[in-house]
Structures are given as C-alpha cells and as structure tokens.
Design a protein around this motif. Structure first.
Motif, mmCIF file in Angstrom:
data_model
loop_
_atom_site.group_PDB
_atom_site.id
_atom_site.type_symbol
_atom_site.label_atom_id
_atom_site.label_comp_id
_atom_site.label_asym_id
_atom_site.label_seq_id
_atom_site.Cartn_x
_atom_site.Cartn_y
_atom_site.Cartn_z
ATOM 1 N N ASP A 162 19.034 -19.409 22.625
ATOM 2 C CA ASP A 162 19.159 -18.273 21.712
ATOM 3 C C ASP A 162 18.729 -16.946 22.340
ATOM 4 N N MET A 163 18.448 -16.954 23.646
ATOM 5 C CA MET A 163 18.090 -15.716 24.335
ATOM 6 C C MET A 163 19.098 -15.357 25.427
ATOM 7 N N ILE A 164 20.254 -16.011 25.393
ATOM 8 C CA ILE A 164 21.319 -15.663 26.336
ATOM 9 C C ILE A 164 21.966 -14.378 25.843
ATOM 10 N N PHE A 165 21.771 -13.270 26.562
ATOM 11 C CA PHE A 165 22.195 -11.964 26.066
ATOM 12 C C PHE A 165 23.631 -11.622 26.434
ATOM 13 N N ASP A 166 24.272 -12.471 27.267
ATOM 14 C CA ASP A 166 25.656 -12.224 27.671
ATOM 15 C C ASP A 166 26.347 -13.574 27.817
ATOM 16 N N ARG A 167 27.522 -13.711 27.230
ATOM 17 C CA ARG A 167 28.218 -14.999 27.264
ATOM 18 C C ARG A 167 28.516 -15.463 28.686
ATOM 19 N N GLU A 168 28.570 -14.528 29.632
ATOM 20 C CA GLU A 168 28.832 -14.901 31.024
ATOM 21 C C GLU A 168 27.688 -15.734 31.602
ATOM 22 N N LEU A 169 26.528 -15.743 30.935
ATOM 23 C CA LEU A 169 25.376 -16.483 31.438
ATOM 24 C C LEU A 169 25.262 -17.887 30.836
ATOM 25 N N ASP A 170 26.172 -18.237 29.953
ATOM 26 C CA ASP A 170 26.092 -19.540 29.286
ATOM 27 C C ASP A 170 26.747 -20.605 30.161
ATOM 28 N N TYR A 171 26.151 -20.820 31.342
ATOM 29 C CA TYR A 171 26.741 -21.730 32.328
ATOM 30 C C TYR A 171 26.796 -23.171 31.841
ATOM 31 N N LEU A 172 25.696 -23.663 31.305
ATOM 32 C CA LEU A 172 25.603 -25.084 30.977
ATOM 33 C C LEU A 172 26.525 -25.469 29.826
ATOM 34 N N ALA A 173 26.876 -24.514 28.966
ATOM 35 C CA ALA A 173 27.801 -24.823 27.881
ATOM 36 C C ALA A 173 29.145 -25.268 28.429
ATOM 37 N N GLU A 174 29.531 -24.725 29.578
ATOM 38 C CA GLU A 174 30.792 -25.112 30.199
ATOM 39 C C GLU A 174 30.776 -26.562 30.663
ATOM 40 N N LEU A 175 29.578 -27.097 30.843
ATOM 41 C CA LEU A 175 29.447 -28.501 31.275
ATOM 42 C C LEU A 175 29.184 -29.426 30.099
ATOM 43 N N GLY A 176 29.200 -28.869 28.899
ATOM 44 C CA GLY A 176 28.964 -29.689 27.719
ATOM 45 C C GLY A 176 27.514 -30.050 27.497
ATOM 46 N N VAL A 177 26.595 -29.297 28.116
ATOM 47 C CA VAL A 177 25.162 -29.578 27.986
ATOM 48 C C VAL A 177 24.639 -28.924 26.713
ATOM 49 N N SER A 178 23.965 -29.686 25.874
ATOM 50 C CA SER A 178 23.439 -29.141 24.620
ATOM 51 C C SER A 178 21.912 -29.043 24.613
ATOM 52 N N ARG A 179 21.225 -29.796 25.490
ATOM 53 C CA ARG A 179 19.757 -29.777 25.521
ATOM 54 C C ARG A 179 19.284 -29.332 26.893
ATOM 55 N N VAL A 180 18.334 -28.407 26.896
ATOM 56 C CA VAL A 180 17.773 -27.893 28.145
ATOM 57 C C VAL A 180 16.256 -28.072 28.085
ATOM 58 N N PRO A 181 15.731 -29.165 28.658
ATOM 59 C CA PRO A 181 14.295 -29.442 28.565
ATOM 60 C C PRO A 181 13.404 -28.382 29.199
#
Length: 298
Positions: A196-215
């Motif tokens: 929820d602190m990704i300020f630019d969609r270009e930085l949402d790298y892991l979403a492209e890999l289908g990752v939903s949890r980031v420990p």
C-alpha cells in the motif's frame, strides 16, 4: 525592490507549505518571526492573505491572486539569475534535485560528484524520497521519476532505460531449494515493496509474477537490497545496484527481465532558465553513462 522580493519569497514558502513551521524549516527562519513578517505584509497590502486555523494557513482569494503574481516574480528572478552566460562557463549556486531512493543511492552520488568536480561553485542537494515531488510547490528545482507525468505544467524528458531481475544472496540460495522456474518462487520468502506504499504502478514488480504476499517489505529500494544481501529472501533488484551489493546473484534471468525508464521532470516555467537547462543536460548525460557502466558489470 529587495525588501518587496524578500516578502514575496517568504509568502511563497508559507503559501506552498500551508504552515509557518514547515515554511520556517525550509527558510531556516523562526516560525514566530515568519508569522510577524506575514502579518506585516498583510498590513502593508491592507488585505488578509491567509485563513489561519489549527490545520494551517489556507490562502484567501487575495492570497491566491498574490500567489500568481509572486510565482511570476520568482520566475523572472530565476531567468535573471540564469543570465546569458556562455555554455562554456561553469555553473554556480544551488540546485535541488528530487529522486527515488534507488536512483539517489546508487547512481546520483557518482553523477553529481563528477558534475561538481567540473563546477566547484555549484551546490547540489539530492532529496531522496520514495514518492512523487511537487515541482509546482518548488520542493525541488527538478526531479527524476520512473514514469512520465501527464498532468501539470511540466517539461518531461526520457533520460534512459534501466533493467531489473530477480536476485538472491549466495547464502540464501545455498540454504534453500533450487529455483528453476517462476513457479518455484511459491516455496521461497519474497522481498519487495510494502504493497500500500507503492507510489507508482511501474514499481509493482511482484504483481507481474502473481505474488500476493511479501514477508519482508520496505518502501525503500536500498533497504530491500540490504534485506536480500542478508539472506532475507528473493526480490527484484535494479541491475545498476549490483556493483554496490556484492554477494547477490541474479536468478531466472531469461524468465524474469523487466525494463523501466527514468524521466527528468522540470517545471514549464524553467524552460528559459539557461542555468537549469545546462544542469539538466549534464545530469541526463551522466545518468545515461552511469546506468550503462553499472549494468555492464552485472
């Protein structure tokens, strides 16, 4: 004229920051003194410029009108100070540059060090924050972004592409199961941005890999790189970071390869400012060269 411009300069800071304390920090001026200066300015103009409340200083209609005039005067001062110096002359004065922290930590120190070596009277201030800068409020003279803004009176120039890959530390890879495909990531601990602190969609790298949890997550690229270096897990890293992060190894290079871009963003009113334009040219050339040099080492 000097006194009038000084009053306008202080007014601009209060109008943009909407707070005496915030403007005082920016100007290195005591808030009480700044408040007295604003009261004196209102008295001299015989009109109220601000509506004061616990939430801050909001502009009145008269304040909005003065803001437009003050910004025009500010731009005139910038153009005048830029002068008509020949391109061979050295730059001087202060320039504040906003940048995302990955660029600010791993690229700009080298680039700006070279610029000030050639221009010893120039002061460069790098503001490294993981967010978008408001150039209209003059938080910086120019900024580097990872996407091209489409709103506002801005000059936007693409500087260079850069590349990112999945990586992990040698120690992590030695202690955990092999990673032969993207599907194997499900069995591994991921490092990345706080969602929820990704300020630019270009930085949402892991979403492209289908990752939903980031420990292990941070809003800072530098912190993410250190988490990976310490064996925290697998994450997406900028290739240009790797020369400064020994012990990290790229993985799945063919399956996961991302390309992003840096953009140089300036206020439209600065397009005739020869000093800032020359600095922008030096900065852009330096960034392109530094990205190429750092990525060539990966």
């Amino acid at each position: 004229m000097e006194r009038n411009w000084d009053d306008l300069r202080l007014f601009l800071a209060v109008a943009r920051e909407q707070s005496l304390s915030a403007a005082g920090k920016l100007l290195r001026l005591d808030p009480a003194t700044l408040g007295r200066r604003m009261a004196r300015l209102e008295k001299s103009l015989q009109t109220g410029l601000f509506v004061k409340s616990p939430q801050g200083y909001a502009l009145t209609d008269a304040g909005v009108q003065l803001l437009a005039r003050a910004e025009a005067a500010e731009q005139a001062m910038r153009i005048a100070s830029a002068g008509v110096a020949a391109p061979s002359d050295r730059l001087s004065g202060q320039i504040r540059l906003g940048a995302p922290d990955g660029c600010a930590n791993f690229l700009l120190p080298q680039v700006c060090a070279r610029i000030v070596t050639d221009n010893p009277d120039l002061d460069i201030q790098i503001v490294a924050l993981p967010r978008v800068f408001n150039l209209s409020r003059r938080e910086a003279d120019m900024a580097i972004g990872v996407s091209a803004p489409t709103a506002g009176r801005l000059l936007v120039q693409k500087v260079t592409d850069y590349h990112l890959h999945l990586a992990a530390s040698e120690s992590y890879l030695a202690a955990h199961s092999a990673i032969a495909s993207v599907d194997d990531l499900a069995a591994h601990r991921l490092v990345g941005y706080i969602p929820d602190m990704i300020f630019d969609r270009e930085l949402d790298y892991l979403a492209e890999l289908g990752v939903s949890r980031v420990p292990l997550a941070s809003n800072s690229v530098s912190v993410q790189v250190q988490m990976i270096r310490q064996g925290g897990g697998v994450g997406v890293v900028h290739d240009f970071c790797l020369p400064a992060a020994p012990g990290i190894r790229l993985i799945l290079e063919d399956a996961v390869s991302l390309t992003r871009s840096f953009y140089l963003i300036r206020h439209m009113d600065d397009q005739r400012n020869l000093r800032l334009t020359r600095f922008a040219e030096m900065l852009s050339a330096g960034l392109r060269a530094e990205v190429g040099r750092a990525e060539a080492k990966t």
